[in-house]
Design a protein around this motif. Structure first.
Motif, PDB file in Angstrom:
ATOM      1  N   PHE A 191      22.430  23.293  64.902  1.00  0.00           N
ATOM      2  CA  PHE A 191      21.226  23.120  65.440  1.00  0.00           C
ATOM      3  C   PHE A 191      20.901  24.263  66.320  1.00  0.00           C
ATOM      4  CE2 PHE A 191      19.288  20.928  68.947  1.00  0.00           C
ATOM      5  CZ  PHE A 191      18.274  20.833  68.453  1.00  0.00           C
ATOM      6  N   ILE A 217      18.198  12.906  57.621  1.00  0.00           N
ATOM      7  CA  ILE A 217      19.411  14.279  58.581  1.00  0.00           C
ATOM      8  C   ILE A 217      20.792  14.893  57.375  1.00  0.00           C
ATOM      9  CG2 ILE A 217      20.528  16.231  60.422  1.00  0.00           C
ATOM     10  CD1 ILE A 217      18.367  14.834  61.853  1.00  0.00           C
ATOM     11  N   SER A 218      21.653  14.113  57.534  1.00  0.00           N
ATOM     12  CA  SER A 218      22.316  14.405  56.935  1.00  0.00           C
ATOM     13  C   SER A 218      22.348  14.838  55.560  1.00  0.00           C
ATOM     14  CB  SER A 218      23.427  13.612  56.750  1.00  0.00           C
ATOM     15  OG  SER A 218      23.819  13.413  57.926  1.00  0.00           O
ATOM     16  N   LEU A 234      19.823  18.029  55.089  1.00  0.00           N
ATOM     17  CA  LEU A 234      21.439  19.373  54.916  1.00  0.00           C
ATOM     18  C   LEU A 234      22.320  19.692  54.263  1.00  0.00           C
ATOM     19  CD1 LEU A 234      22.346  19.033  58.186  1.00  0.00           C
ATOM     20  CD2 LEU A 234      20.170  21.045  57.987  1.00  0.00           C
ATOM     21  N   ASN A 284      15.881  22.367  65.140  1.00  0.00           N
ATOM     22  CA  ASN A 284      15.625  22.835  63.918  1.00  0.00           C
ATOM     23  C   ASN A 284      17.707  22.856  63.626  1.00  0.00           C
ATOM     24  OD1 ASN A 284      13.225  24.094  63.564  1.00  0.00           O
ATOM     25  ND2 ASN A 284      14.269  26.003  63.882  1.00  0.00           N
ATOM     26  N   PHE A 285      17.660  22.101  62.749  1.00  0.00           N
ATOM     27  CA  PHE A 285      19.318  21.514  62.150  1.00  0.00           C
ATOM     28  C   PHE A 285      19.182  22.408  60.647  1.00  0.00           C
ATOM     29  CE2 PHE A 285      18.253  18.161  64.285  1.00  0.00           C
ATOM     30  CZ  PHE A 285      19.557  17.461  64.726  1.00  0.00           C
ATOM     31  N   ILE A 330      16.071  21.063  58.264  1.00  0.00           N
ATOM     32  CA  ILE A 330      15.035  20.095  59.300  1.00  0.00           C
ATOM     33  C   ILE A 330      14.694  21.016  60.332  1.00  0.00           C
ATOM     34  CG2 ILE A 330      15.435  17.154  59.537  1.00  0.00           C
ATOM     35  CD1 ILE A 330      15.877  18.438  57.259  1.00  0.00           C
TER      36      ILE A 330
END
Length: 91
Positions: free
Chosen positions: A79, A32-33, A36, A49-50, A42
């Protein structure tokens, strides 16, 4: 719940060992990191959702002196919960 407690809960739900569950949790956070950081959004269907949000530079005030100061532009992780998560929390 902290990261260790999350890994323990994942281990209990999946039957994985605590070490394997901890590695899986770390891997999810890393993916995830990294996504982003590249500017990707994501989307986890049913969860949320991110995304990255850009904040413009602004002028603020130093709380100690009252002098104006420049606040640099920055990026923030955001988020937005999905319907499945909202329903699970409110249901």
């Amino acid at each position: 719940m902290n990261k260790g407690e999350l890994a323990a809960a994942v281990a209990e739900k999946t039957g994985l060992g605590k070490s394997d569950a901890s590695q899986a949790v770390d891997a999810v956070f890393d993916v995830i990191s990294e996504g982003l950081k590249k500017g990707d959004e994501i989307r986890i269907l049913g969860f949320g959702n991110f995304a990255i949000s850009e904040r413009a530079a602004t002028t603020g005030r130093n709380p100690q002196t009252g002098e104006p100061m420049e606040i640099k532009a920055s990026k923030q992780a955001k988020f937005k919960p999905g319907k499945g998560l909202k329903d699970a929390i409110n249901g």
